[in-house]
Design a protein around this motif. Structure first.
Motif, PDB file in Angstrom:
ATOM      1  N   ALA A 203       0.838  -1.193   0.000  1.00 40.13           N
ATOM      2  CA  ALA A 203       0.000   0.000   0.000  1.00 40.13           C
ATOM      3  C   ALA A 203       0.875   1.247   0.000  1.00 40.13           C
ATOM      4  O   ALA A 203       0.579   2.228  -0.686  1.00 40.13           O
ATOM      5  CB  ALA A 203      -0.934   0.001   1.204  1.00 40.13           C
TER       6      ALA A 203
ATOM      7  N   VAL B  48      -2.061  -7.791   1.954  1.00 43.33           N
ATOM      8  CA  VAL B  48      -2.085  -6.408   2.454  1.00 43.33           C
ATOM      9  C   VAL B  48      -3.324  -6.209   3.324  1.00 43.33           C
ATOM     10  O   VAL B  48      -4.434  -6.462   2.879  1.00 43.33           O
ATOM     11  CB  VAL B  48      -2.132  -5.406   1.284  1.00 43.33           C
ATOM     12  N   PRO B  49      -3.135  -5.782   4.577  1.00 46.76           N
ATOM     13  CA  PRO B  49      -4.313  -5.544   5.420  1.00 46.76           C
ATOM     14  C   PRO B  49      -5.140  -4.406   4.824  1.00 46.76           C
ATOM     15  O   PRO B  49      -4.600  -3.406   4.382  1.00 46.76           O
ATOM     16  CB  PRO B  49      -3.712  -5.125   6.773  1.00 46.76           C
TER      17      PRO B  49
ATOM     18  N   ASP C 216      -3.851   2.954   1.974  1.00 46.03           N
ATOM     19  CA  ASP C 216      -4.265   1.582   1.681  1.00 46.03           C
ATOM     20  C   ASP C 216      -4.390   1.435   0.166  1.00 46.03           C
ATOM     21  O   ASP C 216      -3.979   2.329  -0.574  1.00 46.03           O
ATOM     22  CB  ASP C 216      -5.550   1.209   2.431  1.00 46.03           C
TER      23      ASP C 216
ATOM     24  N   ARG D 255       2.506   1.530  -3.454  1.00 44.96           N
ATOM     25  CA  ARG D 255       1.520   2.012  -4.418  1.00 44.96           C
ATOM     26  C   ARG D 255       1.361   3.528  -4.311  1.00 44.96           C
ATOM     27  O   ARG D 255       1.250   4.231  -5.315  1.00 44.96           O
ATOM     28  CB  ARG D 255       0.175   1.339  -4.146  1.00 44.96           C
ATOM     29  N   TYR D 256       1.387   4.024  -3.083  1.00 44.51           N
ATOM     30  CA  TYR D 256       1.178   5.456  -2.875  1.00 44.51           C
ATOM     31  C   TYR D 256       2.383   6.283  -3.325  1.00 44.51           C
ATOM     32  O   TYR D 256       2.223   7.360  -3.878  1.00 44.51           O
ATOM     33  CB  TYR D 256       0.882   5.713  -1.391  1.00 44.51           C
TER      34      TYR D 256
ATOM     35  N   ASP E 224      -6.656   1.776  -1.757  1.00 42.15           N
ATOM     36  CA  ASP E 224      -7.600   2.666  -2.431  1.00 42.15           C
ATOM     37  C   ASP E 224      -7.256   4.146  -2.233  1.00 42.15           C
ATOM     38  O   ASP E 224      -7.991   5.005  -2.683  1.00 42.15           O
ATOM     39  CB  ASP E 224      -9.018   2.419  -1.894  1.00 42.15           C
ATOM     40  N   THR E 225      -6.161   4.430  -1.544  1.00 42.82           N
ATOM     41  CA  THR E 225      -5.816   5.822  -1.263  1.00 42.82           C
ATOM     42  C   THR E 225      -5.615   6.616  -2.551  1.00 42.82           C
ATOM     43  O   THR E 225      -5.031   6.107  -3.515  1.00 42.82           O
ATOM     44  CB  THR E 225      -4.513   5.865  -0.442  1.00 42.82           C
ATOM     45  N   ASP E 226      -6.103   7.851  -2.560  1.00 43.18           N
ATOM     46  CA  ASP E 226      -5.912   8.738  -3.696  1.00 43.18           C
ATOM     47  C   ASP E 226      -4.432   9.124  -3.786  1.00 43.18           C
ATOM     48  O   ASP E 226      -3.897   9.771  -2.896  1.00 43.18           O
ATOM     49  CB  ASP E 226      -6.781   9.991  -3.495  1.00 43.18           C
TER      50      ASP E 226
END
Ligand code: ADP
Ligand code: SF4
Ligand code: MG
Lengths: 247, 606
Positions: free
Chosen positions: A188, A230-231, B546, A191-192, B548-550
């Motif tokens: 996560a 991934v939680p 997470d 990804r960010y 789905d974070t923008d």
């Protein structure tokens, strides 16, 4: 060598005795972008990073970055700064400006990582974990790195502090056009922060590509397993869904 | 030296050493004449009013000679110590600057010398260097050097492994500068401590050499030389041995005590200052818990001397078959809460609570041994580091079985079989094989599952898991969480699951209690995390990226810092970080139930 050529790691191999920790790995990190490196612990991520930074002997080639222009930020905030050296001295060690301008440069770097310039006289024990990581980032930036490697730099931090450090990295990338290799086991977070991602297992690359592709449509079973693990805190997840995921 | 000895032994040592230094400074000017005065009429006398400790074979006053000899004895010992430490430090740091091969050769040589008896080494060197004071000093120096080299090398190697050394190397700091700027300052303190001890050793060694006739030669004299001379006449004037022997013993003792207490002071981190902690006042809470409650905690407070109060009036309830998550940033008091429930609060902390009930039994009403038995049989604790819970020397199966025979009254065969069954239950493949292995042969995830299996040996009523997956990878973490969930579902035990990771807690738990600065600020069902109301909980959820974070927006962050357990004020502890704070927040909001199972401690949210 063109300044815009990507950092190109090719056929990199690191052995510890008879053990091969990194096995003929090739990876391209485009300039001005952030590439994520994920994989379970022991998969060889840190070993690769240390080899690229010149801290470990290795076979293979790294092009697109001058020797000595790789800087690294480490996972453990308590070990990444010399406890006997002031923050300012630690940062100054990396700067290449004349002595007279050093204090100003240290102040500028501290402000870059959103710390008050007055922190230069403080010692690591007076800082929180998140602040230590900021100082480590400032020290790395002081040398004007062509490649910055961040090895699990938020794993030891609290969630709220992690957010601030990740925001900082994104801002710095925008402002300074940093080229970064961002190592994490948290997809996560990767990804960010990242534009591209490479998945490592047992010293080899199993999959790599733009972050949306790898996360949106993983091709390798291992990448899927990592994604599944991934939680998730999504608002859509009902109670039954949530518990089913763990069961 | 930042820490001076405070214990009686250390003070005694410091006193002796101070006395010796004074004697070394002022002894010779005061008594050198008396010590040198030859008096043929008073040869080899015993104790008398004129000569308290008698005279030697030339009629010189023995007390004066002993006092005068302090300077030479101490001076030579200091010289030998300096030679020994300097050589040792040089040898010990060489491997850091030499090429790898040469460095290894130095280490091997040092190892060889350390194994060699020190006194033999000293004598050998002295024989080569000459049978006089200079030879003895060199000899003792040589005898001290290997141990110092080994110590320096070990410490240097561990400091050299620190990330800040790697950072310095990447910044292009030359190797010798890394050594002088980063390595040496970080090992200086233990080296200095050891020097005090080495000084005692050098003094004893030099005295031994002089006594054997290999050190100081007449007409010069140190205590060893005095002993040597006195020994020749030991049958005529036995009292002549007393003064130098006493001096050597006293000095050796002084340096040893001082060095020892320095070392001990360095090993201990200082306890927080202040008077003893007042036992926190307990407020009675009369309400009766539901019948399936396995853990009930009311108004739990943990306090340390000096006003540090890491846990403040925490109340928690865990029902059978339920996992309660305890989440909050580090320092919020999660682990100390767990420790208090397990009666593991470290000294000098004090626990106060209206009530801790485990499986319906009030812990306060039990004697110490009853309490231990109850905790041993009905509480299982799993910590972040599984290696600390397992004895590396014993096989996994045996350790698990021991729990059942010790607290559960099982026979050995029963316990063995149960161990294998429990390992199987935590999804360890080939459980019978695994039971025969040692902990180091298992991976981190397997070890943590083995610890959970160990906790399940006696069918506990409550499992406390403190950051059990923090050291593990996501995939392994998933396995361990699943095992915990299954164990709770199957055995109907209750669990208190502690983590700083709100995503993990949200996934595995049924209910969540959010801690901030020692207090529970919100309690809610895990599925309702996105409807969290407390500003702190909302910020925690918002700061977590997470899937789905923008990605185009910065993450939510919380400005400022959580107050330390000693500086929590009167009002809402979150106030100076809170965007909603108003004047009301200067008084502390109580945790109040808002809807059914959702409680919040905040003035400004409904
Ligand atoms: N100095 C070393 N000597 C021997 N093996 C090592 C050493 N450093 C790392 N390894 C091994 O190399 C492998 C890769 O480790 P590492 O790069 O730290 O993985 P990651 O960063 O993905 O957690 C591991 O199996 C580890 O045990
Ligand atoms: S009580 Fe006030 S300061 Fe505390 S969380 Fe609520 S609004 Fe913020
Ligand atoms: Mg790593």
């Amino acid at each position: 060598m063109n300044i815009n050529d990507p950092v190109n790691i090719s056929g990199l191999t690191v052995r510890f005795g008879s053990r091969t920790a990194v096995d003929r790995l090739s990876l391209e990190v485009p300039k001005g972008s952030t590439t994520g490196l994920v994989g379970e612990s022991g998969s060889g991520k840190s070993t690769l990073a240390r080899a690229v930074a010149g801290l470990l002997p290795c076979r293979g080639t790294v092009t697109g970055v001058a020797p000595g222009r790789v800087q690294m930020v480490f996972q453990d905030p308590s070990s990444s700064l010399d406890p006997r050296m002031s923050i300012g001295d630690a940062i100054a060690e990396g700067t290449r400006v004349p002595r007279a301008r050093r204090a100003a440069e240290v102040g500028r770097l501290l402000e870059l990582v959103a710390l008050p310039a007055g922190y230069a006289g403080k010692y690591p024990r007076e800082l929180s974990g998140g602040q230590c990581q900021r100082v480590a980032i400032a020290r790395a930036l002081a040398a004007g790195p062509e490649l910055l490697i961040a090895d699990e730099i938020t794993s030891a931090l609290d969630v709220s502090v992690q957010g601030a450090v990740l925001n900082l990295l994104r801002e710095l990338r925008g402002e300074l056009g940093l080229t970064m290799l961002f190592i994490s086991h948290n997809l996560a977070v990767v990804r960010y922060v990242c534009d591209a991602v490479a998945v490592m297992r047992h010293g080899r690359l199993v999959e790599s590509g733009p972050v949306q592709d790898v996360i949106g449509a993983p091709r390798h079973a291992y990448t899927r397993a990592l994604l599944d693990a991934v939680p998730r805190l999504s608002p859509a997840a009902s109670d039954t869904e949530r518990v089913r995921r763990v069961r | 030296m930042r820490r001076l000895p405070r214990n009686p032994a250390g003070l005694l040592g410091a006193g002796i050493v101070a006395l010796l230094v004074l004697l070394a400074l002022f002894g010779p000017p005061l008594w050198a004449d008396a010590a040198a005065r030859i008096n043929p009429r008073e040869i080899s006398q015993g104790s008398s009013a004129a000569h308290l400790l008698g005279t030697d074979a030339l009629g010189r006053d023995l007390l004066a000679r002993t006092l005068t000899a302090t300077r030479l004895t101490l001076g030579l010992a200091l010289l030998a110590t300096l030679i020994g430490t300097a050589t040792g430090i040089l040898l010990g740091t060489l491997p850091q600057v030499l090429p790898r091969r040469a460095g290894r050769a130095v280490i091997a040589a040092v190892d060889l010398l350390v194994a060699f008896p020190a006194l033999l080494l000293a004598m050998f060197t002295a024989v080569v260097a000459g049978l006089d004071a200079q030879g003895a000093v060199l000899g003792i120096g040589a005898a001290l050097a290997p141990a110092f080299a080994r110590l320096t090398h070990t410490m240097t190697a561990s400091v050299a492994g620190a990330d800040y050394i790697a950072a310095a190397r990447m910044l292009g700091v030359p190797r010798h500068r890394v050594l002088t700027r980063h390595v040496l300052p970080n090992i200086a303190e233990p080296l200095i401590l050891n020097t005090a001890q080495a000084m005692g050793g050098a003094l004893l060694g030099l005295s031994a050499m002089s006594f054997l006739g290999m050190g100081v030669q007449a007409p010069a004299y140190d205590w060893g030389r005095l002993l040597n001379e006195a020994f020749g006449h030991v049958y005529v004037t036995p009292s002549a041995v007393v003064a130098p022997a006493l001096a050597v013993t006293l000095a050796g003792l002084g340096f040893m005590l001082l060095g020892d207490s320095f070392a001990r002071a360095a090993a201990h981190t200082r306890a927080p200052a202040g008077g003893p902690a007042a036992a926190p006042a307990a407020v009675p809470a009369p309400d009766e818990p539901a019948p399936d409650t396995v853990l009930e905690v009311r108004d739990l407070t943990v306090a340390f001397p000096g006003g540090t109060t890491p846990v403040r009036q925490v109340s928690l309830t865990v029902r059978a078959g339920e996992i309660l998550g305890l989440v909050g940033e580090s320092g919020s008091g999660k682990s100390m809460t767990a420790a208090a429930i397990g009666q593991l609060v470290p000294h000098p902390g004090r626990t106060g609570s209206a009530r801790i009930r485990l499986g319906g039994v009030d812990l306060d009403g039990l004697t110490a041994s009853e309490r231990r038995r109850l905790l041993g049989s009905s509480l299982a604790m799993v910590f972040q580091d599984p290696t600390s819970a397992l004895n590396p020397a014993l096989r996994v199966g045996g350790q698990l079985a021991e729990v059942a025979t010790l607290h559960g009254g099982a026979t050995r065969t029963e316990a063995r079989d149960r161990a294998v069954e429990r390992l199987d239950r935590v999804r360890i493949r080939h459980p019978a094989d695994t039971a025969r292995r040692h902990p180091h042969e298992l991976s981190g995830g397997m070890r943590q599952r083995a610890v959970i299996a160990m906790g399940l040996m006696n069918t506990p009523r409550l499992i406390i898991a403190d950051e059990p997956t923090t050291a593990l990878d996501v995939t392994v973490q998933r396995e361990v969480l699943r095992v915990l969930r299954e164990a709770v579902d199957e055995t109907r035990a209750g669990a208190l699951f502690i983590s700083h990771d709100i995503a993990v807690v949200g996934e595995v738990c049924d209910r969540i209690a959010v801690m901030y600065a020692g207090r529970v600020v919100e309690e809610l069902p895990a599925g309702a995390l996105h409807q969290a109301r407390h500003p702190y909980t909302r910020a925690l959820v918002g700061s977590l990226p997470d899937m789905d974070t923008d990605r185009s927006r910065p993450l939510t962050t919380i400005p400022g810092r959580q107050p330390a357990p000693g500086d929590v004020g009167e009002g809402c502890a979150f106030a100076d970080r809170c965007a909603l704070a108003t004047a009301r927040c200067a008084t502390r909001p109580e945790l109040r139930t808002r809807t059914g199972t959702h409680s919040v401690a905040c003035w400004e949210v409904k």
